[in-house]
Scaffold this motif. Structure first.
Motif, mmCIF file in Angstrom:
data_model
loop_
_atom_site.group_PDB
_atom_site.id
_atom_site.type_symbol
_atom_site.label_atom_id
_atom_site.label_comp_id
_atom_site.label_asym_id
_atom_site.label_seq_id
_atom_site.Cartn_x
_atom_site.Cartn_y
_atom_site.Cartn_z
ATOM 1 N N LEU A 168 0.829 -1.209 0.000
ATOM 2 C CA LEU A 168 0.000 0.000 0.000
ATOM 3 C C LEU A 168 0.865 1.261 0.000
ATOM 4 O O LEU A 168 0.624 2.202 -0.768
ATOM 5 C CB LEU A 168 -0.918 0.000 1.230
ATOM 6 C CG LEU A 168 -2.166 -0.870 1.163
ATOM 7 C CD1 LEU A 168 -2.800 -0.979 2.550
ATOM 8 C CD2 LEU A 168 -3.179 -0.290 0.175
ATOM 9 N N THR A 200 -7.923 -3.230 -0.977
ATOM 10 C CA THR A 200 -7.989 -3.791 0.378
ATOM 11 C C THR A 200 -9.229 -4.655 0.551
ATOM 12 O O THR A 200 -9.159 -5.749 1.129
ATOM 13 C CB THR A 200 -7.991 -2.656 1.418
ATOM 14 O OG1 THR A 200 -6.830 -1.842 1.228
ATOM 15 C CG2 THR A 200 -7.974 -3.214 2.827
ATOM 16 N N LEU A 226 -5.633 -6.194 7.543
ATOM 17 C CA LEU A 226 -5.700 -5.445 6.295
ATOM 18 C C LEU A 226 -6.490 -4.149 6.472
ATOM 19 O O LEU A 226 -6.138 -3.110 5.885
ATOM 20 C CB LEU A 226 -6.339 -6.314 5.205
ATOM 21 C CG LEU A 226 -5.446 -7.455 4.699
ATOM 22 C CD1 LEU A 226 -6.265 -8.451 3.891
ATOM 23 C CD2 LEU A 226 -4.298 -6.909 3.866
ATOM 24 N N PHE A 240 -4.867 -0.394 5.837
ATOM 25 C CA PHE A 240 -5.448 0.666 5.002
ATOM 26 C C PHE A 240 -5.542 1.979 5.777
ATOM 27 O O PHE A 240 -5.171 3.049 5.277
ATOM 28 C CB PHE A 240 -6.826 0.237 4.509
ATOM 29 C CG PHE A 240 -7.530 1.290 3.697
ATOM 30 C CD1 PHE A 240 -7.215 1.482 2.366
ATOM 31 C CD2 PHE A 240 -8.497 2.105 4.279
ATOM 32 C CE1 PHE A 240 -7.853 2.468 1.615
ATOM 33 C CE2 PHE A 240 -9.140 3.080 3.541
ATOM 34 C CZ PHE A 240 -8.822 3.270 2.205
ATOM 35 N N ASP A 276 -4.884 -6.811 -6.724
ATOM 36 C CA ASP A 276 -4.444 -5.440 -6.458
ATOM 37 C C ASP A 276 -3.864 -4.808 -7.720
ATOM 38 O O ASP A 276 -4.174 -3.654 -8.052
ATOM 39 C CB ASP A 276 -3.387 -5.423 -5.346
ATOM 40 C CG ASP A 276 -3.916 -6.004 -4.045
ATOM 41 O OD1 ASP A 276 -5.127 -6.251 -3.973
ATOM 42 O OD2 ASP A 276 -3.109 -6.197 -3.114
#
Length: 827
Positions: free
Chosen positions: A329, A368, A397, A401, A735
Motif C-alpha cells: 500500500l 484492500t 488489512l 489501510f 491489487d
C-alpha cells in the motif's frame, strides 16, 4: 467528496502531531499485554470446528484407558542390545527419565512381564511372570521372550532386537479434563439456549481457568522435554537416541512458530529496508513505510494478546503477510506522491499529499476490500486455525489501510522529503518492455495465456490432499528422524482406532438368557442360534480376529493391537493350544490385575459393549492415503465382515486430521468460485462496466490456476497451508489489476489512444506494480528459511503466483483492454 476531503485536510494534514500522539497512545495500550501473546500447536488446534470425531476420540480414550500424553525415547546401542553393558545403560537412562518431576511412570523392556517360564500356565500367570528389573533372567532368554511375545515386537522392541523404546508417561491432571468437560457443556448449551447471567459468568471462569491450566501444563511440558533432551545428550556417545511423541511434536511446533516469527520478521524487515533504499534513495521513503508496517503488526499482535487469541502454525504467517501487504500500500502511495512532486516541485507537501490521497484512496480501498474478501473465504473452512487466520488478516488489512491513509500522510507532513530529480531509469521504467511486448506480440500473448490456462487446468485435475505428516519437516529435524525410526523399527507413528460396537441383543434375550440349548461358554454354537451379553464367545472373538488380520494385512499399517493379541499371548501360555470356550469365558479372570491395563482394558469395554483395535500407521509409507484407507476399512468391515455401519467407528488423530484436510479442500475449492464472483461484483461497482469486470478477472484466474496447476503437475499434495494459497493469491493479485485499470481509466481521456495509454500506464503505475510485486515475491521467498515444509511451499508457491499475476497484469490485461476497447472507440 469535497466535504470529506476538506475534513481530511483539516484533521490529518493540518494537525499531524496530534494524530501521531493519539496513535502513540493506542500503540502503548496495545503493548500492555504483549506478555499474554500465546502460541498453540496442540492437536485440537488442527481439527474441524465441532468435529464429532474429536468427541469420539476423547470418549474412546476414556473408555479404554488409553492416552497420548507420553514421550517415546528410541534407544539403539552401539553394541548388541542384549548385553549387560547395554542393559545397564538403558536402565540408567530409564532411571534418569523416571526421576523427572513431571514424569509419572515409564514402560520399557525392563519392567514389562516376560512370560517365558516353562512352568507358566493360565492358572499361575500372576505368580510366575518375571521382569528384567526384578528377576535374574538370562539376557538371551529375555530376547527370545520379548521377540516371541505378540505384544512387544514393533512396539517396545524392533523385530531385529536391535532397537528398543522407553515410553515416558506425562500424566494430565484430572482437573484438566473436568474443566474441559464443564466448559464444553456450557458452550453446547449456549448454542441452543440462552445462558443465564450466572451461567455466563461460570463459563467465563471455566474458560479462563482452563486456559491458565493449559498454559501452565504446556510450560511444564516444554520444560520437561528440555530436561529429557539434556538427559539424552548425556547418553549420546553410547547409543543412537531419538525423541518422539505428541508432546514433543507440540513443543517443537511451538518452537518452529517462534523461530519462524523471528526469522520472517527480521528477514522481511531487512529486505524491506534494502528494497526501499535501493528504489527510492531517500531516508524518508525508508523510515516512514517501515514504521507503518511495524505499526500494523504491533496493533494486531496487541489485539491478539488482549483477547488471548492464540497463534498457530497456520496463522503465524500473519506477521510476514501484514508487513508485505502494508508495504505494498505504501509503495503505491510513494510512487504516486513522487509523480505529483515531479510534476509540480514547488507544491507544498500538504497539496502533494492531498492529490496523492485523492487519486489513490479509491483503488487502494477496493484493493484492500478484495484482499479481505479472499482472506475472508478462509473463515468458511470450518477449521479453527484457518478461520482465525482469515479473521486476523481481515482485521490486519483494515488496519493497514487506515495506517496507510492516516498515519503515513501525518508522518510525511512532519518529515516531508524534498523534491529531487527522478533517477534516469524512472523515466524509462523496466516495465516499458512489457508494453512493447504486448504491442508487438498481442495475439501471441492471448494464445500463450490460453495454452497456460489449459495446461494448469490439467494440473489442477491431478491435485490431491493426501500427504504424510512426516513430510512436513526437514530431514535433519529431530521430529523427522524420530518418526522415521519409529516407523521403520517400532511399528508406526500415526494412531488410528477402530471401535466395534456389539450388536444389540435379540428381542427377549435379556429376559431369558438361557433360552437356547447351546451354551457358548462350553461349546462352539452356530452363529445366530443364541445370544450371550459378553465379548468372550467364540463367534465374537473369531469375528474380531478376522478384523485384526484384515487390518494387519494393509500395507500402510504397522503395529495392530487388539484382544486378538491378548488371546494369542494366552495361547502361548497355554502351551500353544487355542483356548476352549470355557477358558475363553474366563480370560478376564485369568489376567492378573496388574496386567489388565495392558492386555484387557485397552481393548474391551463390557460396560459399553465395545471392542477396540489400536493401529499405528506408517506415516513414511508411500502407500498411505488416509481418506482412501479409512473408506476401505469401513467398506470391508461392513460388506465383507458383516458389521452394520453404525457398529463401526473410526477415530483417532488420523481421522481428525483427514477430516480437516478433506473439509478444507472442499470448502476452499468451492469458495474460490464465490471469491471470483465477489471480486467481479466489486470490479463492476468500481469501474461501472461489466466488460472491465470480466477483463479484470482474467489475469487473476490465470494466477490462481497457475499455483494450483503447478502443484498438481509436481505431485505436491495440498496441505493445511498450501491449500489456502489460491484464495490468498486471488486477493493479492487482484491489487495489480485494480490499480492498472484505474490508471488506464484516468489516462485514456488525455488522447483517446489505447496503445499510447498502455505505454503511459506501464511507465507509471506499472512501475509501482513491479515494485510491489517484486517485494511480495522476494518477501514470501524468505519463508524458505522455515523448518516447516508447508510454510516453505506456501512461500514459494505464493511468490510464484504473484509473479504470474504481475506478468498477467502487464501483458494479458492490457492486451484485453486494447482488444475489447471497454473505454469507448479510439480517437
Amino acid at each position: 467528496m469535497k466535504t470529506a476531503a476538506s475534513m481530511y485536510r483539516r484533521s490529518v494534514l493540518a494537525h499531524p502531531a496530534f494524530i501521531l500522539a493519539a496513535f502513540a497512545l493506542l500503540l502503548v495500550l496495545a503493548s500492555l499485554r504483549l506478555d499474554q501473546f500465546r502460541l498453540d500447536a496442540s492437536a485440537e488446534s488442527l481439527v474441524l470446528e465441532d468435529d464429532k470425531a474429536l468427541e469420539q476420540y476423547r470418549t474412546t480414550h476414556q473408555r479404554f484407558s488409553s492416552f497420548d500424553d507420553f514421550l517415546i525415547v528410541t534407544y539403539t546401542p552401539a553394541e548388541d542390545l542384549f548385553t549387560q553393558g547395554s542393559m545397564d545403560t538403558l536402565r540408567s537412562l530409564r532411571n534418569d527419565l523416571e526421576a523427572l518431576e513431571a514424569v509419572g511412570s515409564t514402560n520399557s523392556i525392563l519392567n514389562v512381564p516376560l512370560l517365558h517360564s516353562p512352568d507358566l500356565t493360565l492358572d499361575n500367570v500372576a505368580s510366575e511372570m518375571q521382569t528384567l528389573d526384578e528377576d535374574e533372567v538370562p539376557l538371551e532368554t529375555a530376547r527370545q521372550s520379548l521377540l516371541n511375545n505378540p505384544v512387544y515386537p514393533n512396539m517396545l522392541i524392533s523385530e531385529d532386537g536391535g532397537t528398543t523404546a522407553i515410553q515416558v508417561n506425562l500424566p494430565t491432571p484430572e482437573v484438566y479434563n473436568e474443566l474441559r468437560v464443564e466448559r464444553d457443556q456450557l458452550r453446547e448449551r449456549a448454542k441452543t439456549d440462552e445462558l443465564t447471567e450466572a451461567e455466563n459468568r461460570k463459563l467465563e471462569i471455566y474458560e479462563q481457568q482452563f486456559l491458565d491450566l493449559k498454559n501452565r501444563l504446556l510450560a511444564q511440558q516444554d520444560a520437561t522435554i528440555t530436561e529429557v533432551r539434556a538427559i539424552l545428550e548425556n547418553y549420546s556417545d553410547s547409543a543412537e537416541l531419538h525423541l518422539g511423541g505428541v508432546p514433543m511434536i507440540v513443543a517443537d511446533m511451538i518452537n518452529f512458530i517462534e523461530s519462524d516469527l523471528a526469522t520472517f520478521g527480521i528477514g522481511v524487515l531487512v529486505f524491506m529496508i534494502l528494497t526501499l533504499a535501493l528504489i527510492f534513495r531517500q531516508w524518508q521513503w525508508v523510515a516512514v513505510p517501515l514504521l507503518c508496517c511495524l505499526f500494523t503488526v504491533w496493533l494486531v499482535t496487541g489485539y491478539l494478546s488482549w483477547t488471548n487469541w492464540p497463534v498457530t502454525v497456520i496463522s503465524s504467517n500473519y506477521v510476514s503477510l501484514l508487513l508485505i501487504m502494508t508495504l505494498s500500500l505504501t509503495i503505491h502511495l510513494i510512487v504516486r506522491y513522487r509523480e505529483f512532486q515531479h510534476q509540480d516541485p514547488e507544491a507544498s507537501p500538504a497539496d502533494t499529499l492531498m492529490n496523492t490521497v485523492a487519486t489513490m484512496v479509491k483503488p487502494c480501498f477496493f484493493m484492500t476490500i478484495t484482499t479481505i474478501v479472499a482472506f475472508g473465504s478462509l473463515t468458511f473452512s470450518g477449521i479453527r486455525p484457518v478461520i482465525d487466520f482469515g479473521w486476523m488478516m481481515t482485521m490486519g488489512l483494515g488496519l493497514a489501510f487506515l495506517i496507510a491513509f492516516v498515519i503515513f500522510p501525518a508522518m510525511l507532513m512532519l518529515v516531508a522529503p524534498p523534491a529531487t530529480n527522478l533517477p534516469a531509469e524512472e523515466g524509462r521504467a523496466f516495465t516499458r518492455h512489457f508494453a512493447r511486448l504486448t504491442e508487438r506480440f498481442g495475439n501471441s500473448v492471448l494464445v500463450v495465456s490460453v495454452l497456460l490456462t489449459v495446461f494448469f487446468a490439467f494440473g489442477i485435475s491431478r491435485l490431491t490432499v493426501e500427504n504424510s505428516f512426516i513430510d512436513y519437516f526437514k530431514s535433519d529435524t529431530e521430529i523427522y528422524q524420530g518418526m522415521v525410526t519409529i516407523d521403520n523399527k517400532l511399528g508406526g507413528t500415526s494412531p488410528l482406532d477402530v471401535v466395534i460396537t456389539d450388536a444389540p441383543p435379540p428381542e427377549g434375550a435379556e429376559d431369558d438368557p438361557f433360552a437356547s440349548d447351546c451354551d457358548p461358554f462350553v461349546e462352539d454354537c452356530p452363529e445366530g442360534e443364541e445370544y450371550r451379553d459378553t465379548w468372550f464367545t467364540y463367534q465374537k472373538m473369531d469375528q474380531l480376529e478376522r478384523v485384526h488380520e484384515y487390518l494387519n494385512s494393509l500395507s500402510p499399517t504397522g503395529k495392530v493391537l487388539s484382544i486378538t493379541t491378548t488371546l494369542r499371548l494366552m495361547e502361548i501360555i497355554n502351551e500353544g493350544e487355542p483356548l476352549d470356550a470355557l477358558e475363553l469365558a474366563f480370560v478376564p479372570a485369568a489376567i492378573p490385575d496388574n496386567l489388565k491395563g495392558i492386555l484387557l482394558d485397552p481393548f474391551i469395554s463390557e460396560e459399553h459393549d465395545q471392542a477396540r483395535l489400536s493401529i499405528r500407521l506408517l506415516d513414511s509409507s508411500p502407500d498411505l492415503k488416509r481418506n482412501e484407507l479409512l473408506n476401505e476399512i469401513r467398506e470391508h468391515l461392513t460388506t465383507e465382515l458383516g458389521y452394520d455401519d453404525d457398529q463401526v467407528t473410526l477415530t483417532g488423530m488420523t481421522v481428525m486430521y483427514n477430516n480437516m484436510l478433506q473439509s478444507l479442500f472442499d470448502s476452499q475449492i468451492k469458495t474460490l468460485g464465490l471469491v471470483f464472483l465477489a471480486i467481479a461484483i466489486m470490479f463492476l461497482m468500481l469501474f461501472r462496466s461489466w466488460k472491465l469486470a470480466l477483463i479484470g478477472i482474467a489475469p487473476n484466474v490465470l494466477a490462481a490456476a497457475s499455483v494450483l496447476g503447478l502443484m498438481g503437475w509436481l505431485a505436491i499434495p495440498l496441505d493445511l497451508m498450501t491449500i489456502t494459497v489460491a484464495a490468498i493469491t486471488v486477493g493479492i493479485a487482484v491489487d495489480d489489476t485494480i490499480h492498472y485499470i484505474h490508471r488506464f481509466k484516468v489516462e485514456f481521456p488525455k488522447d483517446g489512444d489505447y496503445l499510447a495509454t498502455m505505454h503511459r500506464c506501464h511507465q507509471s503505475i506499472g512501475r509501482a506494480m513491479f515494485y510491489t510485486s517484486l517485494t511480495i515475491v522476494i518477501g514470501f521467498s524468505i519463508l524458505v528459511l522455515s523448518n516447516f515444509m508447508p510454510t516453505i511451499y506456501f512461500g514459494l508457491f505464493t511468490g510464484f503466483a504473484m509473479l504470474m499475476a504481475l506478468l498477467g497484469a502487464l501483458t494479458l490485461l492490457p492486451r484485453l483492454i486494447v482488444l475489447v476497447k471497454p473505454f469507448g472507440p479510439q480517437r
